[in-house]
Design a protein around this motif. Structure first.
Motif, PDB file in Angstrom:
ATOM      1  N   LEU A  25      -5.942 -44.652 -35.716  1.00  0.00           N
ATOM      2  CA  LEU A  25      -6.356 -45.090 -34.364  1.00  0.00           C
ATOM      3  C   LEU A  25      -7.550 -45.836 -34.292  1.00  0.00           C
ATOM      4  CD1 LEU A  25      -5.303 -41.912 -32.260  1.00  0.00           C
ATOM      5  CD2 LEU A  25      -3.859 -44.051 -32.648  1.00  0.00           C
ATOM      6  N   THR A  97     -18.968 -21.858 -39.256  1.00  0.00           N
ATOM      7  CA  THR A  97     -18.296 -23.006 -38.609  1.00  0.00           C
ATOM      8  C   THR A  97     -18.484 -24.153 -39.355  1.00  0.00           C
ATOM      9  OG1 THR A  97     -20.362 -23.752 -37.661  1.00  0.00           O
ATOM     10  CG2 THR A  97     -19.437 -22.046 -36.142  1.00  0.00           C
ATOM     11  N   LEU A 118      -6.682 -27.224 -39.300  1.00  0.00           N
ATOM     12  CA  LEU A 118      -6.642 -27.594 -37.801  1.00  0.00           C
ATOM     13  C   LEU A 118      -6.973 -29.049 -37.487  1.00  0.00           C
ATOM     14  CD1 LEU A 118      -9.325 -24.620 -37.026  1.00  0.00           C
ATOM     15  CD2 LEU A 118      -6.703 -24.775 -36.588  1.00  0.00           C
ATOM     16  N   GLU A 119      -6.129 -29.370 -36.576  1.00  0.00           N
ATOM     17  CA  GLU A 119      -6.245 -30.803 -36.033  1.00  0.00           C
ATOM     18  C   GLU A 119      -7.407 -30.919 -35.452  1.00  0.00           C
ATOM     19  OE1 GLU A 119      -2.457 -29.587 -34.227  1.00  0.00           O
ATOM     20  OE2 GLU A 119      -2.115 -29.393 -36.430  1.00  0.00           O
ATOM     21  N   GLY A 120      -7.961 -32.209 -35.654  1.00  0.00           N
ATOM     22  CA  GLY A 120      -9.541 -32.401 -35.239  1.00  0.00           C
ATOM     23  C   GLY A 120     -10.429 -32.069 -35.994  1.00  0.00           C
ATOM     24  N   SER A 121     -10.335 -31.422 -37.085  1.00  0.00           N
ATOM     25  CA  SER A 121     -11.451 -30.921 -37.808  1.00  0.00           C
ATOM     26  C   SER A 121     -12.129 -32.002 -38.720  1.00  0.00           C
ATOM     27  CB  SER A 121     -10.809 -29.750 -39.080  1.00  0.00           C
ATOM     28  OG  SER A 121      -9.654 -30.774 -39.537  1.00  0.00           O
ATOM     29  N   ARG A 123     -12.642 -35.150 -37.425  1.00  0.00           N
ATOM     30  CA  ARG A 123     -13.471 -35.822 -36.725  1.00  0.00           C
ATOM     31  C   ARG A 123     -14.806 -34.860 -36.274  1.00  0.00           C
ATOM     32  NH1 ARG A 123     -12.479 -40.582 -34.985  1.00  0.00           N
ATOM     33  NH2 ARG A 123     -10.416 -40.364 -34.322  1.00  0.00           N
ATOM     34  N   ASP A 138      -5.471 -33.373 -41.449  1.00  0.00           N
ATOM     35  CA  ASP A 138      -6.103 -32.456 -40.638  1.00  0.00           C
ATOM     36  C   ASP A 138      -4.768 -31.900 -39.793  1.00  0.00           C
ATOM     37  OD1 ASP A 138      -5.863 -34.875 -39.069  1.00  0.00           O
ATOM     38  OD2 ASP A 138      -7.018 -34.173 -37.723  1.00  0.00           O
ATOM     39  N   ASN A 141      -1.957 -33.376 -37.861  1.00  0.00           N
ATOM     40  CA  ASN A 141      -2.303 -34.687 -37.004  1.00  0.00           C
ATOM     41  C   ASN A 141      -2.435 -36.044 -37.771  1.00  0.00           C
ATOM     42  OD1 ASN A 141      -3.231 -36.292 -34.962  1.00  0.00           O
ATOM     43  ND2 ASN A 141      -5.423 -35.981 -35.589  1.00  0.00           N
ATOM     44  N   GLN A 205       5.191 -38.230 -28.048  1.00  0.00           N
ATOM     45  CA  GLN A 205       4.224 -39.435 -27.674  1.00  0.00           C
ATOM     46  C   GLN A 205       4.172 -40.437 -28.783  1.00  0.00           C
ATOM     47  OE1 GLN A 205       0.646 -36.576 -28.452  1.00  0.00           O
ATOM     48  NE2 GLN A 205      -0.149 -38.291 -29.660  1.00  0.00           N
TER      49      GLN A 205
ATOM     50  N   ASN B 110      -3.290 -27.620 -27.194  1.00  0.00           N
ATOM     51  CA  ASN B 110      -2.921 -27.477 -28.660  1.00  0.00           C
ATOM     52  C   ASN B 110      -3.396 -26.299 -29.472  1.00  0.00           C
ATOM     53  OD1 ASN B 110      -2.180 -27.833 -31.432  1.00  0.00           O
ATOM     54  ND2 ASN B 110      -3.174 -29.890 -31.467  1.00  0.00           N
ATOM     55  N   THR B 112      -3.558 -25.328 -32.340  1.00  0.00           N
ATOM     56  CA  THR B 112      -4.258 -25.736 -33.595  1.00  0.00           C
ATOM     57  C   THR B 112      -5.300 -26.810 -33.437  1.00  0.00           C
ATOM     58  OG1 THR B 112      -2.082 -26.792 -34.192  1.00  0.00           O
ATOM     59  CG2 THR B 112      -2.345 -24.822 -34.890  1.00  0.00           C
ATOM     60  N   CYS B 113      -5.747 -27.214 -32.259  1.00  0.00           N
ATOM     61  CA  CYS B 113      -6.907 -28.165 -32.138  1.00  0.00           C
ATOM     62  C   CYS B 113      -8.321 -27.399 -32.678  1.00  0.00           C
ATOM     63  CB  CYS B 113      -6.924 -28.705 -30.832  1.00  0.00           C
ATOM     64  SG  CYS B 113      -8.208 -29.671 -30.505  1.00  0.00           S
ATOM     65  N   ILE B 114      -8.905 -27.788 -33.420  1.00  0.00           N
ATOM     66  CA  ILE B 114     -10.204 -27.317 -33.677  1.00  0.00           C
ATOM     67  C   ILE B 114     -11.211 -26.797 -32.643  1.00  0.00           C
ATOM     68  CG2 ILE B 114     -11.556 -29.336 -34.120  1.00  0.00           C
ATOM     69  CD1 ILE B 114     -12.585 -27.612 -36.635  1.00  0.00           C
ATOM     70  N   HIS B 117     -10.725 -23.139 -31.708  1.00  0.00           N
ATOM     71  CA  HIS B 117     -11.244 -22.362 -32.810  1.00  0.00           C
ATOM     72  C   HIS B 117     -12.839 -22.310 -32.987  1.00  0.00           C
ATOM     73  CE1 HIS B 117      -7.235 -21.296 -34.396  1.00  0.00           C
ATOM     74  NE2 HIS B 117      -6.908 -22.651 -33.488  1.00  0.00           N
ATOM     75  N   ASP B 118     -13.477 -23.436 -33.110  1.00  0.00           N
ATOM     76  CA  ASP B 118     -15.034 -23.383 -33.020  1.00  0.00           C
ATOM     77  C   ASP B 118     -15.388 -23.771 -31.816  1.00  0.00           C
ATOM     78  OD1 ASP B 118     -14.649 -23.293 -35.861  1.00  0.00           O
ATOM     79  OD2 ASP B 118     -15.637 -24.866 -36.426  1.00  0.00           O
ATOM     80  N   LEU B 120     -16.854 -25.915 -29.436  1.00  0.00           N
ATOM     81  CA  LEU B 120     -17.247 -27.236 -29.456  1.00  0.00           C
ATOM     82  C   LEU B 120     -16.889 -27.736 -27.911  1.00  0.00           C
ATOM     83  CD1 LEU B 120     -15.097 -28.124 -32.445  1.00  0.00           C
ATOM     84  CD2 LEU B 120     -17.480 -28.535 -32.349  1.00  0.00           C
ATOM     85  N   ARG B 123     -13.405 -33.066 -25.341  1.00  0.00           N
ATOM     86  CA  ARG B 123     -13.546 -34.560 -25.088  1.00  0.00           C
ATOM     87  C   ARG B 123     -12.077 -35.170 -24.890  1.00  0.00           C
ATOM     88  NH1 ARG B 123     -17.436 -37.944 -28.747  1.00  0.00           N
ATOM     89  NH2 ARG B 123     -16.586 -39.541 -27.358  1.00  0.00           N
ATOM     90  N   ARG B 133      -2.865 -38.921 -17.864  1.00  0.00           N
ATOM     91  CA  ARG B 133      -2.489 -38.744 -19.467  1.00  0.00           C
ATOM     92  C   ARG B 133      -3.734 -38.755 -19.941  1.00  0.00           C
ATOM     93  NH1 ARG B 133       2.669 -39.669 -21.891  1.00  0.00           N
ATOM     94  NH2 ARG B 133       1.681 -41.239 -22.917  1.00  0.00           N
ATOM     95  N   HIS B 137      -9.836 -35.906 -28.172  1.00  0.00           N
ATOM     96  CA  HIS B 137     -10.770 -36.755 -29.029  1.00  0.00           C
ATOM     97  C   HIS B 137     -10.488 -36.448 -30.358  1.00  0.00           C
ATOM     98  CE1 HIS B 137     -14.027 -38.946 -30.625  1.00  0.00           C
ATOM     99  NE2 HIS B 137     -14.573 -37.783 -30.834  1.00  0.00           N
ATOM    100  N   TYR B 138     -10.306 -35.003 -30.496  1.00  0.00           N
ATOM    101  CA  TYR B 138     -10.240 -34.453 -31.816  1.00  0.00           C
ATOM    102  C   TYR B 138      -8.884 -34.340 -32.338  1.00  0.00           C
ATOM    103  CZ  TYR B 138     -15.437 -33.196 -30.590  1.00  0.00           C
ATOM    104  OH  TYR B 138     -16.406 -33.401 -30.729  1.00  0.00           O
ATOM    105  N   CYS B 139      -7.828 -33.599 -31.634  1.00  0.00           N
ATOM    106  CA  CYS B 139      -6.434 -33.411 -32.477  1.00  0.00           C
ATOM    107  C   CYS B 139      -5.545 -34.531 -32.063  1.00  0.00           C
ATOM    108  CB  CYS B 139      -5.845 -32.294 -32.127  1.00  0.00           C
ATOM    109  SG  CYS B 139      -5.227 -32.157 -30.299  1.00  0.00           S
ATOM    110  N   GLU B 140      -6.089 -35.377 -30.982  1.00  0.00           N
ATOM    111  CA  GLU B 140      -5.295 -36.652 -30.727  1.00  0.00           C
ATOM    112  C   GLU B 140      -4.035 -36.505 -30.039  1.00  0.00           C
ATOM    113  OE1 GLU B 140      -5.117 -39.086 -34.429  1.00  0.00           O
ATOM    114  OE2 GLU B 140      -7.356 -39.799 -34.297  1.00  0.00           O
ATOM    115  N   ARG B 141      -3.940 -35.292 -29.530  1.00  0.00           N
ATOM    116  CA  ARG B 141      -2.675 -34.957 -28.664  1.00  0.00           C
ATOM    117  C   ARG B 141      -2.818 -35.665 -27.458  1.00  0.00           C
ATOM    118  NH1 ARG B 141       0.852 -30.105 -28.514  1.00  0.00           N
ATOM    119  NH2 ARG B 141       0.308 -29.907 -30.677  1.00  0.00           N
ATOM    120  N   VAL B 142      -1.410 -36.127 -26.901  1.00  0.00           N
ATOM    121  CA  VAL B 142      -1.592 -36.694 -25.482  1.00  0.00           C
ATOM    122  C   VAL B 142      -1.138 -35.440 -24.749  1.00  0.00           C
ATOM    123  CG1 VAL B 142      -0.518 -38.383 -23.976  1.00  0.00           C
ATOM    124  CG2 VAL B 142      -1.060 -38.933 -26.451  1.00  0.00           C
TER     125      VAL B 142
END
Lengths: 317, 151
Positions: A25, A97, A118-121, A123, A138, A141, A205, B110, B112-114, B117-118, B120, B123, B133, B137-142
């Motif tokens: 993206l 972390t 983990l997704e987004g890791s 980033r 990740d 993702n 999506q 999500n 399993t989005c970080i 877990h951490d 953060l 965003r 919608r 910003h991190y896992c890109e899930r809509v």
């Protein structure tokens, strides 16, 4: 500047220095084509343009191809690699972390490649450091370097990307290689056939995105006749590790097996790709089929990753 | 003719009026912003609205919303307005708009989005405002409005 790179877009090459490679993206079509062009030049370019550079390879999840091809790539460029291939040996096992891990590791290296469940890791890693970070996968993702080598392979095998009919087979729900590639192909004029069990359909999506960019696609549960007339069949492994319910995995794990019996039905143009590892979804009897491209595809990974590392570390400026 | 008593809500001396909330959303809005004990909170639900048919309204005594609270309210609907009252007068009207990004006010659905877990700051990039919608910003899930959990 080596002779081989004198005619590339210098501004664009400079724009990649220090850049993170996290998600398709983040890239415009022109940038993707630029990366593929630079990678093509690396087929014949063997000079160690990154002497003394250190790549940190942080693999919090198992990997063979991605990790070893990055290691091969940096070493062929004259650099070296450090890192781990199992989170059990890192401080993460002690509860550190990701941010802290990256802040520590950045002092040891010039660039970081990370694979993490983990997704987004990736980033988060990129936002934790000034060093360029490359996403080696990740969670479910993105896997952008796999995507680049897949596109590179498609173009090398077929001499083009636009105008192709591309089938995706197998786990389209959890497979990040598929997600990344489908997402990136939205920049191109292609037609898609999505072949999967109902439970492993491409996420809504992504289907919506295909619709919104006007890519024609259809969904199927059987390989045939969907695969007839395709230019590329991108097969994937049903990934046991991504299933929340193992019973669901057992129901679909061996649902597709591509072998020589499909060849008379699919036409002579069909190139078969697979990000590997395969389990049972491609029969070894296809390995000597001239358009079985998966081992060439895997080998292209080193070429593409050499090009990427050289760009983000300024090796060909 | 039947006698009836009309109950009127006391005018606010100091505080905030949140008006034109989508009907049925007042309690959700109150949940987002909380309320301090001792101060009067008046909630009106399914009130008639000339512009939108029905609306909800909240009056908060002695409270002005901060940016994060306004960002949370914005997620609820496109027509919401805020009026800041001091000494019975409207001294400011604040637009309640969703910007290009929703930050730090909602969690990603999500698992399993970080960000789950951490520790953060979340965003989300706004792809469409109404219906909402956003893309993590991190896992890109809509994520749709219904899936977004405001914290």
């Amino acid at each position: 500047m080596h002779e081989l790179f004198k005619d590339i877009d210098q501004d664009r090459a400079r724009s990649f220095k220090g850049r993170d490679i996290i998600s398709p993206l983040d890239f415009e079509k022109d940038e993707i084509l630029f990366l593929l062009d630079v990678a093509r030049r690396f087929e014949t370019f063997r000079e160690p343009v990154l002497p003394g550079c250190i790549l940190a390879a942080l693999f919090f999840e198992p990997s063979t191809r991605t990790r070893l091809s990055f290691e091969s790539a940096i070493q062929r460029l004259g650099g070296s690699v450090l890192g781990f291939a199992d989170k059990g040996v890192s401080s993460v096992a002690k509860g550190e972390t990701l941010y802290d891990t990256i802040r520590v590791v950045e002092a040891y290296c010039d660039a970081i490649v990370i694979r993490h469940p983990l997704e987004g890791s990736a980033r988060v890693a990129a936002e934790s450091t000034e060093r360029p970070v490359i996403n080696g996968g990740d969670g479910a993702n993105q896997h952008p370097t796999q995507t680049l080598l897949d596109l590179y392979t498609i173009r090398k095998e077929k001499d083009r990307i636009d105008g192709l009919r591309i089938g995706f087979l197998g786990d389209l729900k959890y497979g990040r290689a598929v997600h990344s590639l489908v997402d990136t192909l939205c920049h191109f004029d292609v037609e898609m056939k999505l072949i999967s069990p109902k439970t492993l359909r491409l996420p809504a999506q992504l289907r919506e995105k295909l619709d919104s960019v006007g890519i024609s696609f259809s969904e199927h549960e059987e390989i045939l006749p969907a695969a007839a007339g395709l230019d590329i069949l991108y097969t994937t492994r049903i990934q046991k590790e991504r299933f929340p319910d193992l019973l669901d995995y057992e129901r679909v794990k061996s649902v597709y097996q591509v072998d020589r019996t499909i060849l008379p039905e699919v036409g002579e143009e069909l190139t078969i790709m697979h990000p590997l590892p395969r389990v049972t979804e491609i029969s070894p009897d296809l390995d000597d089929y001239p358009r079985a491209a998966y081992f060439r595809q895997s080998a292209n990974g080193v070429t593409v990753r050499r090009a990427l590392l050289a760009l983000v570390l300024g090796g060909i400026l | 003719m039947t006698d009836h008593t009309e109950y009127r809500v006391t005018a606010l001396r100091d505080g905030t009026v949140i008006d034109h909330l989508p009907p049925g959303m007042a309690l959700k809005a109150l949940e987002f912003i909380g309320h301090e004990g001792g101060n009067i909170v008046t909630v009106g639900m399914y009130l008639d609205s000339r512009k939108y048919g029905k609306k909800d309204l909240i009056k908060l005594e002695n409270k002005e919303l901060n940016e994060a609270e306004i960002a949370k309210i914005a997620i609820l609907g496109p027509h919401t307005t805020l009026a800041i009252i001091r000494d019975y007068r409207v001294v400011a009207k604040v637009a309640v708009n969703i910007g290009d990004e929703i930050a730090a006010v909602a969690t990603c659905p999500n698992p399993t989005c970080i960000t789950n877990h951490d520790d953060l700051r979340t965003r989300f990039h706004v792809m469409n405002r109404h219906p909402l919608r956003v893309r993590c910003h991190y896992c890109e899930r809509v994520v749709t409005e219904a899936e977004l959990e405001v914290t």
